[in-house]
Design an enzyme around this catalytic site. Structure first.
Site, mmCIF file in Angstrom:
data_model
loop_
_atom_site.group_PDB
_atom_site.id
_atom_site.type_symbol
_atom_site.label_atom_id
_atom_site.label_comp_id
_atom_site.label_asym_id
_atom_site.label_seq_id
_atom_site.Cartn_x
_atom_site.Cartn_y
_atom_site.Cartn_z
ATOM 1 N N ASP A 105 -46.942 -92.646 -70.969
ATOM 2 C CA ASP A 105 -45.632 -92.386 -70.349
ATOM 3 C C ASP A 105 -45.942 -92.249 -68.856
ATOM 4 O O ASP A 105 -46.976 -92.785 -68.408
ATOM 5 C CB ASP A 105 -44.999 -91.111 -70.948
ATOM 6 N N LYS A 122 -43.765 -85.773 -78.436
ATOM 7 C CA LYS A 122 -44.074 -86.064 -77.029
ATOM 8 C C LYS A 122 -45.078 -85.043 -76.533
ATOM 9 O O LYS A 122 -45.145 -83.939 -77.068
ATOM 10 C CB LYS A 122 -42.793 -85.952 -76.187
HETATM 11 P P1 NDP Z 1 -45.196 -94.824 -64.452
HETATM 12 O O1 NDP Z 1 -45.996 -93.598 -64.184
HETATM 13 O O2 NDP Z 1 -45.881 -96.105 -64.695
HETATM 14 O O3 NDP Z 1 -44.142 -95.057 -63.275
HETATM 15 C C1 NDP Z 1 -43.199 -94.086 -62.945
HETATM 16 C C2 NDP Z 1 -42.407 -94.562 -61.754
HETATM 17 O O4 NDP Z 1 -41.314 -93.676 -61.546
HETATM 18 C C3 NDP Z 1 -43.211 -94.571 -60.466
HETATM 19 O O5 NDP Z 1 -42.723 -95.565 -59.618
HETATM 20 C C4 NDP Z 1 -42.920 -93.169 -59.901
HETATM 21 O O6 NDP Z 1 -43.069 -93.092 -58.506
HETATM 22 C C5 NDP Z 1 -41.476 -92.989 -60.301
HETATM 23 N N1 NDP Z 1 -41.227 -91.546 -60.510
HETATM 24 C C6 NDP Z 1 -41.766 -90.767 -61.453
HETATM 25 N N2 NDP Z 1 -41.339 -89.493 -61.324
HETATM 26 C C7 NDP Z 1 -40.530 -89.497 -60.278
HETATM 27 C C8 NDP Z 1 -39.778 -88.495 -59.644
HETATM 28 N N3 NDP Z 1 -39.779 -87.210 -60.076
HETATM 29 N N4 NDP Z 1 -39.013 -88.856 -58.583
HETATM 30 C C9 NDP Z 1 -39.008 -90.152 -58.137
HETATM 31 N N5 NDP Z 1 -39.704 -91.143 -58.693
HETATM 32 C C10 NDP Z 1 -40.448 -90.825 -59.749
HETATM 33 O O7 NDP Z 1 -44.259 -94.428 -65.713
HETATM 34 P P2 NDP Z 1 -43.468 -95.405 -66.691
HETATM 35 O O8 NDP Z 1 -43.021 -96.618 -65.975
HETATM 36 O O9 NDP Z 1 -44.274 -95.529 -67.920
HETATM 37 O O10 NDP Z 1 -42.210 -94.498 -67.069
HETATM 38 C C11 NDP Z 1 -40.968 -94.565 -66.360
HETATM 39 C C12 NDP Z 1 -39.865 -93.994 -67.220
HETATM 40 O O11 NDP Z 1 -39.744 -94.763 -68.425
HETATM 41 C C13 NDP Z 1 -40.049 -92.554 -67.697
HETATM 42 O O12 NDP Z 1 -38.781 -91.948 -67.797
HETATM 43 C C14 NDP Z 1 -40.629 -92.719 -69.094
HETATM 44 O O13 NDP Z 1 -40.379 -91.589 -69.905
HETATM 45 C C15 NDP Z 1 -39.825 -93.922 -69.563
HETATM 46 N N6 NDP Z 1 -40.377 -94.684 -70.670
HETATM 47 C C16 NDP Z 1 -41.657 -95.181 -70.631
HETATM 48 C C17 NDP Z 1 -42.142 -95.937 -71.671
HETATM 49 C C18 NDP Z 1 -43.480 -96.550 -71.624
HETATM 50 O O14 NDP Z 1 -43.812 -97.296 -72.575
HETATM 51 N N7 NDP Z 1 -44.279 -96.344 -70.585
HETATM 52 C C19 NDP Z 1 -41.336 -96.157 -72.877
HETATM 53 C C20 NDP Z 1 -39.974 -95.685 -72.791
HETATM 54 C C21 NDP Z 1 -39.546 -94.945 -71.722
HETATM 55 P P3 NDP Z 1 -44.379 -92.370 -57.898
HETATM 56 O O15 NDP Z 1 -45.515 -93.295 -58.196
HETATM 57 O O16 NDP Z 1 -44.087 -92.231 -56.461
HETATM 58 O O17 NDP Z 1 -44.502 -91.048 -58.623
HETATM 59 O O1 2IT Z 2 -40.640 -92.773 -74.163
HETATM 60 C C1 2IT Z 2 -41.247 -93.591 -74.887
HETATM 61 O O2 2IT Z 2 -40.678 -94.194 -75.789
HETATM 62 C C2 2IT Z 2 -42.656 -93.837 -74.589
HETATM 63 N N1 2IT Z 2 -43.184 -93.306 -73.615
HETATM 64 C C3 2IT Z 2 -43.458 -94.729 -75.480
HETATM 65 C C4 2IT Z 2 -43.889 -93.995 -76.714
HETATM 66 C C5 2IT Z 2 -44.860 -94.738 -77.608
HETATM 67 O O3 2IT Z 2 -45.321 -94.084 -78.550
HETATM 68 O O4 2IT Z 2 -45.151 -95.919 -77.398
#
Ligand code: NDP
Ligand code: 2IT
Length: 447
Positions: free
Chosen positions: A170, A130
């Protein structure tokens, strides 16, 4: 973290805490895995053979670097970049990059540690890593984002490669950022090495369904959990926290399966619409205009800035924002409001105490390592397509994703049963994920 660990695990956990002072998120992620590993102690002595547990908690490599860049006003900003290459027993390091002001070494290590077991659980040949930066993309112009990404990659490029380490997105890193990162990698190395990053645009080497994969996968996993109880999403009221990549496509899949998503959130508050959220408006707001949720407009919707999204009564809760966003108090509220299922779309969104409340309250609980693995699994499908210079259709790729999520579900269920804890998805995911990595580490010797 009140529950005691197995006596065989406690000394290892104490060592992790002592060796990594102040890294509370990393400690929490290690604790959660060790809590599930109790049944292995005694039953599988081969894992003690080469001190697997001791080695698995120590990243293979941790890189921290300076990221200097110039704002539109001509000022020099300095951020910190990270890449933690945690474990490569099963394949090249694989895992996303997070750009968020809260990012520090503890957060990247917790995410890297989780990724090792998640990636193992997918059954695909990918190790775990990561990275990211404490850079805050909010309010930055497109040109500033580009300059930051170029500076970040100017250091990162020397550490990554299609056979070495394959980053993706992420929080704060999506298609736009991956484009700038890939462009700079291509320029520095003079190689069109598509397999070095995943989450790319579909016109330049990306996989169909990767954008949707984490959200869709989470809902597919929850669907399997419901199916096992003879239930479905049809008619269910669902609350999804966050409104980013994972949340938006979780909402889309819930709606396709006949459920209604009545609330979502961002860091400024949450939006409730008992008639169901308008996904097209949300996508336009978040993906195109990059605005706050408070700009959403519908007659039956209201935006709330006090309390918590977990106060909203629902059948299914999908935390899809960030770590530790759902605590014991929130869990108790959800249980007393009759929640039936919680599946983690985010990484470690529920605290250990919240998970205990769900398990004690007979709520079906899907841990992120299993339920959000669809994103990284589809990244592995993207690597496969890049390696064979192929590009699959949306339907074929989605079918592959759904089958992977079914397989992960089966792996969790059968492993939990094997270790005498049927229905415990946390135990099933941690044990199954751990054993596969541990087997490979034993085979590869002490390296
Ligand atoms: P994005 O940046 O697209 O969206 C994040 C969302 O979460 C936004 O709505 C943001 O609000 C909110 N958020 C982030 N940090 C905070 C915080 N500290 N407090 C309150 N709200 C918060 O990220 P993703 O959707 O990609 O990721 C979301 C989660 O999913 C994370 O935990 C990530 O690690 C996990 N994840 C992502 C994957 C991926 O493929 N993208 C795969 C597997 C897991 P705001 O815009 O106001 O900051
Ligand atoms: O937390 C996760 O699994 C991710 N942000 C996606 C990682 C990836 O390599 O697609």
């Amino acid at each position: 973290m009140n529950e005691a660990l197995h006596p065989a695990m406690q000394p290892h956990f104490d060592t992790v805490v002592a060796r990594n002072p102040g890294e509370s998120e990393f400690h929490q992620a290690v604790y959660e895995v060790m809590l599930s590993l109790g049944p292995i102690a005694g039953q599988r002595p081969q894992y003690a053979q080469w001190s697997i547990l001791k080695r698995i908690c120590e990243p293979e490599r941790q890189i921290i670097f300076r990221v200097p860049w110039v704002t539109d006003k001509g000022e020099v900003e300095i951020n910190r970049g990270f890449r933690v290459e945690f474990n490569s027993a099963l394949g090249p390091y694989k895992g996303g990059l997070r750009f968020h002001p809260s990012v520090n070494l503890s957060i990247i290590k917790f995410l890297g540690f989780e990724q090792v077991f998640k990636n193992s659980l997918t059954g695909m040949p990918i190790g775990g890593g990561k990275g990211g930066s404490d850079f805050d993309p909010k309010g930055r112009s497109d040109a500033e984002i580009m300059r930051f990404c170029q500076s970040f990659m100017t250091e990162l490029y020397r550490h990554i490669g299609q056979y070495t380490d394959v980053p993706a997105g992420d929080i704060g890193v999506g298609g736009r950022e991956l484009g700038y990162l890939f462009g700079q990698y291509k320029r520095i190395t003079n190689r069109y090495e598509s397999g070095v990053l995943t989450g790319k645009g579909t016109s330049w080497g990306g996989s169909r369904v990767r954008k949707e994969a984490t959200g869709y996968g989470t809902v597919f996993f929850a669907q399997e959990m419901l199916k096992r109880q003879g239930e479905s999403f049809d008619g269910k009221r669902v609350v999804v926290s966050g409104s980013g990549n994972v949340a938006l496509y979780a909402i889309e899949k819930v709606h396709q399966l006949g459920g209604t998503v009545i609330a979502c959130s961002d860091s400024n508050g949450y939006l409730v619409d008992q008639n169901g959220l308008d996904l097209e408006q949300l996508k336009d707001l978040k993906e195109v205009r990059r605005e706050r949720l408070s700009a959403y407009r519908a007659d039956t919707a209201h935006h709330v800035t006090e309390g918590s999204i977990w106060d909203v009564e629902c059948d299914v809760a999908l935390p899809c924002a960030t770590q530790n966003e759902l605590n014991e108090t929130h869990a108790k509220t959800l249980v007393s409001n009759g929640v039936r299922l919680v599946a983690e779309g985010a990484n470690m969104p529920c605290t250990p105490d919240a998970i205990k409340v769900f398990q004690a309250g007979d709520v079906l609980f899907g841990p992120g390592k299993a339920s959000n693995a669809g994103g990284v699994a589809t990244s592995a499908l993207e690597m496969q397509q890049n390696a064979s210079r192929d590009s699959w259709s949306f339907d074929v790729t989605e079918e592959r994703l759904q089958q992977i999520m079914r397989d992960i579900h089966t792996r969790c269920v059968t492993t939990a049963e094997e270790f005498g804890d049927p229905g415990n998805y946390v135990a099933g995911a941690n044990l199954a994920g751990y054993m596969k990595v541990a087997d490979a580490m034993v085979a590869l010797g002490v390296i």
